[in-house]
Every structure is written in structure tokens, then in C-alpha cells.
Design a protein around this motif. Structure first.
Motif, PDB file in Angstrom:
ATOM      1  N   ARG A 277      10.244 -14.510  34.156  1.00  0.00           N
ATOM      2  CA  ARG A 277      11.286 -13.885  33.333  1.00  0.00           C
ATOM      3  C   ARG A 277      11.478 -12.458  33.809  1.00  0.00           C
ATOM      4  N   MET A 278      12.644 -11.919  33.594  1.00  0.00           N
ATOM      5  CA  MET A 278      12.893 -10.524  33.939  1.00  0.00           C
ATOM      6  C   MET A 278      13.571  -9.812  32.759  1.00  0.00           C
ATOM      7  N   ASP A 279      13.536  -8.493  32.782  1.00  0.00           N
ATOM      8  CA  ASP A 279      14.222  -7.728  31.734  1.00  0.00           C
ATOM      9  C   ASP A 279      15.726  -7.757  31.971  1.00  0.00           C
ATOM     10  N   THR A 280      16.494  -7.743  30.880  1.00  0.00           N
ATOM     11  CA  THR A 280      17.945  -7.560  31.013  1.00  0.00           C
ATOM     12  C   THR A 280      18.364  -6.465  30.028  1.00  0.00           C
ATOM     13  N   PRO A 281      19.538  -5.862  30.267  1.00  0.00           N
ATOM     14  CA  PRO A 281      20.015  -4.841  29.325  1.00  0.00           C
ATOM     15  C   PRO A 281      20.793  -5.456  28.159  1.00  0.00           C
ATOM     16  N   CYS A 282      20.764  -6.789  28.020  1.00  0.00           N
ATOM     17  CA  CYS A 282      21.590  -7.444  26.998  1.00  0.00           C
ATOM     18  C   CYS A 282      21.136  -7.075  25.598  1.00  0.00           C
ATOM     19  N   ALA A 283      22.110  -6.948  24.715  1.00  0.00           N
ATOM     20  CA  ALA A 283      21.791  -6.625  23.320  1.00  0.00           C
ATOM     21  C   ALA A 283      20.921  -7.739  22.749  1.00  0.00           C
ATOM     22  N   PRO A 284      19.814  -7.382  22.065  1.00  0.00           N
ATOM     23  CA  PRO A 284      18.954  -8.434  21.501  1.00  0.00           C
ATOM     24  C   PRO A 284      19.722  -9.238  20.453  1.00  0.00           C
ATOM     25  N   LEU A 285      19.333 -10.494  20.322  1.00  0.00           N
ATOM     26  CA  LEU A 285      19.994 -11.355  19.342  1.00  0.00           C
ATOM     27  C   LEU A 285      19.609 -10.897  17.935  1.00  0.00           C
ATOM     28  N   ASP A 286      20.611 -10.617  17.123  1.00  0.00           N
ATOM     29  CA  ASP A 286      20.366 -10.151  15.757  1.00  0.00           C
ATOM     30  C   ASP A 286      20.951 -11.206  14.808  1.00  0.00           C
ATOM     31  N   LEU A 287      20.116 -12.188  14.457  1.00  0.00           N
ATOM     32  CA  LEU A 287      20.631 -13.318  13.669  1.00  0.00           C
ATOM     33  C   LEU A 287      21.044 -12.895  12.258  1.00  0.00           C
ATOM     34  N   ALA A 288      20.386 -11.889  11.707  1.00  0.00           N
ATOM     35  CA  ALA A 288      20.773 -11.427  10.365  1.00  0.00           C
ATOM     36  C   ALA A 288      22.206 -10.903  10.405  1.00  0.00           C
ATOM     37  N   ARG A 289      22.542 -10.268  11.536  1.00  0.00           N
ATOM     38  CA  ARG A 289      23.894  -9.735  11.677  1.00  0.00           C
ATOM     39  C   ARG A 289      24.907 -10.866  11.925  1.00  0.00           C
ATOM     40  N   VAL A 290      24.488 -11.860  12.724  1.00  0.00           N
ATOM     41  CA  VAL A 290      25.372 -13.012  12.977  1.00  0.00           C
ATOM     42  C   VAL A 290      25.612 -13.738  11.649  1.00  0.00           C
ATOM     43  N   GLY A 291      24.561 -13.858  10.843  1.00  0.00           N
ATOM     44  CA  GLY A 291      24.707 -14.404   9.486  1.00  0.00           C
ATOM     45  C   GLY A 291      24.737 -15.913   9.443  1.00  0.00           C
ATOM     46  N   GLU A 292      25.763 -16.494  10.049  1.00  0.00           N
ATOM     47  CA  GLU A 292      25.973 -17.940   9.927  1.00  0.00           C
ATOM     48  C   GLU A 292      26.101 -18.579  11.283  1.00  0.00           C
ATOM     49  N   LEU A 293      25.482 -19.743  11.441  1.00  0.00           N
ATOM     50  CA  LEU A 293      25.729 -20.559  12.627  1.00  0.00           C
ATOM     51  C   LEU A 293      26.380 -21.841  12.117  1.00  0.00           C
ATOM     52  N   THR A 294      27.587 -22.125  12.573  1.00  0.00           N
ATOM     53  CA  THR A 294      28.285 -23.317  12.081  1.00  0.00           C
ATOM     54  C   THR A 294      28.565 -24.286  13.225  1.00  0.00           C
ATOM     55  N   PHE A 295      28.746 -25.547  12.865  1.00  0.00           N
ATOM     56  CA  PHE A 295      28.930 -26.612  13.857  1.00  0.00           C
ATOM     57  C   PHE A 295      29.930 -27.628  13.313  1.00  0.00           C
ATOM     58  N   HIS A 296      30.817 -28.120  14.162  1.00  0.00           N
ATOM     59  CA  HIS A 296      31.649 -29.262  13.745  1.00  0.00           C
ATOM     60  C   HIS A 296      32.061 -30.095  14.947  1.00  0.00           C
ATOM     61  N   ALA A 297      32.472 -31.327  14.672  1.00  0.00           N
ATOM     62  CA  ALA A 297      32.834 -32.259  15.750  1.00  0.00           C
ATOM     63  C   ALA A 297      34.106 -31.786  16.447  1.00  0.00           C
ATOM     64  N   PRO A 298      34.221 -32.017  17.761  1.00  0.00           N
ATOM     65  CA  PRO A 298      35.453 -31.628  18.456  1.00  0.00           C
ATOM     66  C   PRO A 298      36.633 -32.513  18.049  1.00  0.00           C
TER      67      PRO A 298
END
Ligand code: NAD
Ligand code: MG
Length: 391
Positions: A277-298
């Protein structure tokens, strides 16, 4: 330890993200070849910055300009299709295949031929060549690592597991900028609206593919070649937040998913550092900020592309190459204002129904099928513009 890298399609979106990571660990990398199409000023700038061995423009007419831009640098300049293949053949520990479209097929196959590691972003090449490419990988002892975020996610979720224990693989799809549009609205969609993706910053072609869902269709075929679980076990689910990048379900009922920000530097970094693995400058995943993960059929009525791709994958042989070529021509025609948005899928279906060549057995066969499918696709568009009957 220094590693060598070549980037095919260095001036594009994936090329820029890759070079951004290389730049941050410049002492670890030595750049062999950088290639581009027409943007030679940018290509020369990158070649100078990274002290590449060679810079190649696919457009031979641009070679004098590239030579001039590289004057006094000691960097070799080359141009044209053969030069692109020659550059891809230069030994490199890793080659990032990031040319857009089937134009990347021959150079990607050339890179496979030198037996190193290929970080594959150029999904159109694998979709078109299919087993011609996967058998070349096996024959040359090359390693194919997926850069495409979904396939990279699946690759990570499969690590350390036995393919025989996989029950299904689910590709997530953002649904693109038109996810919630009505059929009527889709008819009036413009190129400017199509290239504005809600989550990802990408090249124009793949942005249109995301809007039509052809991107997911191509990815279904890509997954079919990378992860041999059978087409019935490959699923697609719409996930508007683009946080879960794909999932693998195992026979014991466990589902593993890979999550991350919508930043291609994450899957690219996983390929560059693999198996570490290597370091990246990507913003860490902040799931509290994302709040919701939703899914539906195409919805395959408004977006028929995934249905067409599944049918092409089931038909096998040359059908995926025909689908890809017809889509590339239709996307170019849409971007040029020649056809409407909903004509893209209709056009691909038309070409598939009138051209069913035998399965390609080698690279030359794939190139021939691609060329013929393109010609037929262009002709159908011209005839439609003339108002002629298409049957
Ligand atoms: P892009 O349009 O930003 O860049 C394409 C690159 O290919 C450029 O360097 C361009 O000069 C070169 N190129 C274009 N036409 C060429 C030709 N005829 N011959 C040789 N070189 C040519 O595209 P992109 O968004 O970086 O996508 C590159 C590939 O990666 C595509 O296959 C795409 O589907 C795939 N991909 C992209 C993303 C993304 O986030 N951008 C994500 C997953 C997969
Ligand atoms: Mg993808």
C-alpha cells in the motif's frame, strides 16, 4: 528500490492522476515512456518534468511540434501507431494503459507482450479483445491489475479468497448525471449536460458512457473477463453516492465491499503499490458526513446499455467488439451534435443487429472487426442524417 513505469495516455484524466502519485514519490520511480494523441505541448511538458526516456504522439502529424518542444532535453520523440507500439514494448515494471477507446488496444497488447505488470484503465481494449487479451496475458506471464474503480474494488475483495467460494459479484453504478431523468428529458439531453458527472471528474468519452450506462455495460464485460464467475453471477446495482465501489458475495453469506472517496487516485495507488500500500493525498472517507448509502436496481428501459452489453457478453465472440466500436462512433457523433442522446443506445443495437462477424482469434482479427464495425456505424449515422430508411 526504483521502479520503472510507462503511461499510455499520459495527458488524460487517468494519466494525470497517475503522474500526480508518481510526482509525490519521484525518487521511487523512473519514467520510461509517456504517450498522448494530439496534446503534444502537455506531453512535452510532462516528459521534461518526469525526465521520460521517450515521448510519443499517436498523431504522426504532430511529431515535428513534439520534437521542437523537446529540443535540447535529450528525450527521444516519436510519432504514429508503430512508434506507440514500440514505446509500449520498452521494458517497464508497470505500464498504465490509459488511452481512451479501442485506439489503446495495440499498445496495450504490446505492453502485455513484454511480460510486466499492466494497470488497465482502458476497458474498451479488454472488452474488444476479450480472450485474445487474457490469453496473451497468460502466454507472456504478464500481470493484469484493474485500475477501473469497480474492478479494483472486486480485486481487493477477492484477495486471499478462493474464486470457487464466490456466489456473486455486484458492480456499483452511480447512475450518471441523468439517473433521475424521464425518457422525455433524456431525448433532449445535451453533450454539455452529459459530460458533467455528479461524482467523478473524467474524460469526455467515459463521462458520456456513464450518462448512457454504457460504462457499466462495458464494465460488465470487463468483469466477465477479469473474474470468471459466469455472467449470471455478475450483477449491477445503482448506488448514487459512489462510495461502495463494488462487492463480492461469498457462499457462506458474507459480502465484502471496498469503500473509498470518488477519487481515481485510490485505485491507481492500489495498483502502483500492489501487493503493498502507499500513501495518497485523497480526502479520508467521512461516512458520518456522507450520511446515507443508497442502492436501487438499474432501469434498463430508460438505459438499455446494460441489457445490450449483457446480450453481447452472452453472444461472446466478436459481439463485444462490435458493441464497443458502435458505441465509440455513436458517442463521438453525439458529442459532435450529430445524433441525440437516446440514439446512442439505439444506434449500437442497430449495428449489433446487422453485423455479426466470426469470433476473432488474434489481435489482427479484433482490429479488423473494430474497423468494419466503425465503418458500418458511421454509414448508419450518415444515412440517418440523410433521412434514408435504415433497414
Ligand atoms: P481522457 O480522454 O482524459 O484521456 C485519454 C488519453 O488517451 C489522452 O492522453 C489522449 O491523448 C490519449 N488518446 C486519445 N485518443 C488517442 C488515440 N487515438 N491514440 C492514442 N492515444 C489517444 O480519458 P480518461 O478519462 O483518462 O480515460 C482513459 C481510459 O480509462 C478510458 O478507457 C476510460 O474508460 C478509463 N477509465 C477512466 C476513468 C476516469 O476516471 N477518467 C475511470 C475508469 C476507467
Ligand atoms: Mg469504473
Amino acid at each position: 528500490m526504483t521502479r520503472t513505469i510507462s503511461i499510455l495516455g499520459a495527458t488524460g484524466s487517468i494519466g494525470a492522476s497517475t503522474l500526480d502519485l508518481v510526482r509525490r514519490e519521484a525518487d521511487r520511480w523512473r519514467v520510461v515512456a509517456l504517450t498522448a494523441n494530439g496534446n503534444v505541448a502537455e506531453l512535452a511538458r510532462l516528459a521534461r518534468e518526469f525526465s521520460a526516456e521517450v515521448a510519443v504522439t499517436a498523431d504522426e502529424a504532430c511529431l515535428p511540434e513534439l520534437r521542437e518542444a523537446l529540443g535540447g532535453s535529450g528525450i527521444a520523440a516519436a510519432g504514429g501507431a508503430a512508434a506507440l507500439v514500440e514505446a509500449a514494448q520498452r521494458p517497464a515494471d508497470i505500464t498504465i494503459a490509459a488511452i481512451v477507446g479501442c485506439a489503446g488496444l495495440a499498445p496495450t497488447m504490446a505492453a502485455i507482450g513484454q511480460g510486466g505488470t499492466i494497470g488497465l484503465a482502458n476497458k474498451e481494449a479488454l472488452v474488444s479483445a476479450g480472450e485474445v487479451m487474457t490469453s496473451a496475458v497468460a502466454r507472456h506471464g504478464a500481470t493484469l491489475l484493474p485500475v477501473d474503480s469497480e474492478h479494483n474494488a472486486i480485486f481487493q475483495c477477492l484477495a486471499g479468497n478462493d474464486m470457487r467460494h464466490v456466489r456473486s459479484i455486484t458492480l456499483t453504478a452511480s447512475g450518471g448525471p441523468f439517473r433521475d431523468w424521464t425518457a422525455q428529458q433524456l431525448c433532449a439531453a445535451t453533450p454539455q449536460q452529459a459530460v458533467k458527472h455528479p461524482n467523478w471528474d473524467m474524460g469526455a468519452k467515459i463521462s458520456v458512457d456513464s450518462a448512457t450506462m454504457f460504462n457499466k455495460g462495458l464494465e460488465l464485460i470487463e468483469a466477465h473477463h477479469l473474474f470468471p464467475v459466469g455472467l449470471d453471477a455478475l450483477r449491477i446495482i445503482v448506488h448514487p453516492q459512489s462510495i461502495v465501489h463494488s462487492m463480492v458475495e461469498y457462499r457462506d453469506g458474507s459480502t465484502l465491499a471496498q469503500l473509498g472517496p470518488s477519487d481515481m487516485r485510490v485505485p491507481i495507488a492500489s495498483v502502483l503499490a500492489w501487493p503493498r500500500r502507499m500513501d495518497t493525498p485523497c480526502a479520508p472517507l467521512d461516512l458520518a458526513r456522507v450520511g446515507e448509502l443508497t442502492f436501487h436496481a438499474p432501469d434498463e428501459v430508460r438505459f438499455p446499455a446494460t441489457r445490450l452489453a449483457r446480450q453481447a457478453a452472452e453472444a461472446g465472440g466478436a459481439a463485444p467488439a462490435v458493441l464497443n466500436a458502435a458505441n465509440e462512433i455513436a458517442v463521438a457523433a453525439f458529442l459532435a451534435g450529430q445524433i441525440g442522446f437516446t440514439r446512442i443506445a439505439a444506434h449500437v443495437e442497430d449495428v449489433l443487429s446487422c453485423y455479426a462477424p466470426p469470433a476473432p482469434a488474434c489481435l489482427a482479427d479484433v482490429v479488423a472487426v473494430d474497423a468494419e464495425a466503425r465503418q458500418r456505424a458511421r454509414l448508419l449515422i450518415e444515412r440517418a442524417a440523410d433521412g434514408a430508411c435504415l433497414t
